[in-house]
Design a protein around this motif. Structure first.
Motif, PDB file in Angstrom:
ATOM      1  N   THR A   5       0.824  -1.210   0.000  1.00  0.00           N
ATOM      2  CA  THR A   5       0.000   0.000   0.000  1.00  0.00           C
ATOM      3  C   THR A   5       0.856   1.256   0.000  1.00  0.00           C
ATOM      4  O   THR A   5       0.581   2.215  -0.736  1.00  0.00           O
ATOM      5  CB  THR A   5      -0.926   0.005   1.234  1.00  0.00           C
ATOM      6  N   ASP A  49       0.802   3.944  -3.064  1.00  0.00           N
ATOM      7  CA  ASP A  49       0.351   5.308  -2.789  1.00  0.00           C
ATOM      8  C   ASP A  49       1.495   6.275  -2.552  1.00  0.00           C
ATOM      9  O   ASP A  49       1.267   7.485  -2.461  1.00  0.00           O
ATOM     10  CB  ASP A  49      -0.566   5.320  -1.558  1.00  0.00           C
ATOM     11  N   LYS A  73      -4.437   2.141   6.291  1.00  0.00           N
ATOM     12  CA  LYS A  73      -5.089   1.839   5.021  1.00  0.00           C
ATOM     13  C   LYS A  73      -5.172   0.335   4.791  1.00  0.00           C
ATOM     14  O   LYS A  73      -6.181  -0.181   4.283  1.00  0.00           O
ATOM     15  CB  LYS A  73      -4.334   2.508   3.881  1.00  0.00           C
ATOM     16  N   ASN A 130      -5.087   9.936  -2.323  1.00  0.00           N
ATOM     17  CA  ASN A 130      -3.984   8.998  -2.331  1.00  0.00           C
ATOM     18  C   ASN A 130      -4.423   7.542  -2.227  1.00  0.00           C
ATOM     19  O   ASN A 130      -3.661   6.648  -2.560  1.00  0.00           O
ATOM     20  CB  ASN A 130      -3.003   9.275  -1.167  1.00  0.00           C
ATOM     21  N   PHE A 131      -5.650   7.309  -1.734  1.00  0.00           N
ATOM     22  CA  PHE A 131      -6.025   5.933  -1.423  1.00  0.00           C
ATOM     23  C   PHE A 131      -6.258   5.103  -2.675  1.00  0.00           C
ATOM     24  O   PHE A 131      -5.745   4.015  -2.808  1.00  0.00           O
ATOM     25  CB  PHE A 131      -7.279   5.914  -0.550  1.00  0.00           C
TER      26      PHE A 131
END
Length: 334
Positions: A206, A210, A220, A332-333
């Protein structure tokens, strides 16, 4: 209904494993670089088994943990804490010995895989600055992962300490009660630590995708994995079993017979280390594919100036839950 709920995660994990192996073979010209980068880490980790039994660091950590268990009031006759003491001492010692290789070769290999897949997927021209950004994010996340694993171990020992203290205070501290509590503690420890490692591995991917590392990547990953724990475990178990099997094979074929065979044992050890490297690289690809699979189950909705991360389920797109996000996280996710 129960059969479907059980077979769906297995079927889903099998598809991810199959696609990961297919991507590894199909993009072998890319993954070869990652293999060469991860090989020093794998070699250092496996060959460190020669130094663990007689290492002063291992003996020091083992004695300190044993004193800590005794001071905390854990029963010295419990086989659980004898095994845990040896396992944790071995893990800490090995982690310290190979730490330079972990923070350099292993993370660079993971960053290389994510970088290649990311730019191939987006059809963008890669650059060294982009790769460095991915590596920096993964590095900061790796440090936070270490703190998370340390916290998970501390939490498990705290729960076990409370459980054994309550059992002793109640007067039911018989041999059968200690055995039952030890077995329950071992299962609880495995569950907590297993989920922690799953979250940490997903957090590395992740953060690389990101380009935002640290504890935010862990949060996240926790959001992404909700509702998919069974699939994550089904993916982690075969990969970790393969790694443990290769480590056991190295110990049996190389470590135990190193003084009684010819120099060909060293070449056999190098070959086993290469197999271990292949599994490490495939594990990174599996986590990348799992990340992409998890991300497909989310969408970003905006309402009244606020962003919400909406988890959907099923072909009809039914909303399961909504989680508030800041505008930066929403950008950003996904």
């Amino acid at each position: 209904m129960e059969q479907n709920s059980l077979t769906f995660p297995m079927e889903r994990s099998f598809k991810i494993l199959r696609r990961s192996i297919h991507s590894f073979i199909k993009n072998y010209n890319y993954t070869t670089t990652s293999l060469l980068l991860a090989f020093p880490f794998s070699s250092a980790l496996l060959f460190s088994q020669f130094f663990l039994p007689s290492s002063p660091l291992f003996l020091t950590i083992h004695n300190h943990l044993n004193s800590l268990f005794e001071a905390a009031g854990f029963p010295p006759s419990s086989q659980l804490f004898t095994i845990l003491n040896h396992y944790i001492s071995q893990t800490i010692t090995s982690s310290i010995l190979v730490l330079p290789f972990t923070l350099s070769f292993l993370l660079i290999s993971k960053a290389s895989i994510i970088h290649d897949f990311l730019h191939d997927h987006q059809q963008q021209k890669s650059s060294f600055a982009s790769f460095l950004s991915i590596y920096n994010s993964i590095l900061s996340t790796q440090i936070c992962n270490s703190l998370l694993i340390l916290s998970a171990n501390a939490s498990c020992f705290s729960l076990l300490f409370v459980a054994f203290s309550c059992l002793e205070a109640s007067g039911y501290s018989s041999a059968s009660s200690l055995l039952f509590l030890s077995a329950t503690g071992a299962i609880l420890y495995s569950i907590i630590l297993g989920n922690s490692f799953i979250v940490c591995n997903l957090a590395l991917v992740t953060s690389g995708m990101d380009k935002s590392g640290g504890f935010s990547a862990i949060l996240k990953a926790c959001v992404l994995i909700r509702g998919r724990t069974a699939t994550a475990l089904a993916l982690a178990i075969p990969v970790n079993m393969a790694l443990v099997a290769v480590e056991a094979l190295f110990h049996y074929r190389v470590v135990t017979s190193f003084n009684t065979t010819s120099s060909s044992t060293a070449f056999e050890g190098i070959f086993i280390a290469w197999v271990y490297t292949i599994i490490v690289v495939i594990d990174t690809i599996v986590n990348y594919k799992f990340f992409k699979s998890c991300k497909r189950g989310f969408r970003i909705d905006e309402e009244g100036g606020y962003a919400y991360l909406v988890r959907i389920e099923g072909q009809n797109g039914k909303t399961v839950e909504e989680l508030p996000l800041s505008s930066k996280d929403a950008d950003n996710f996904i």
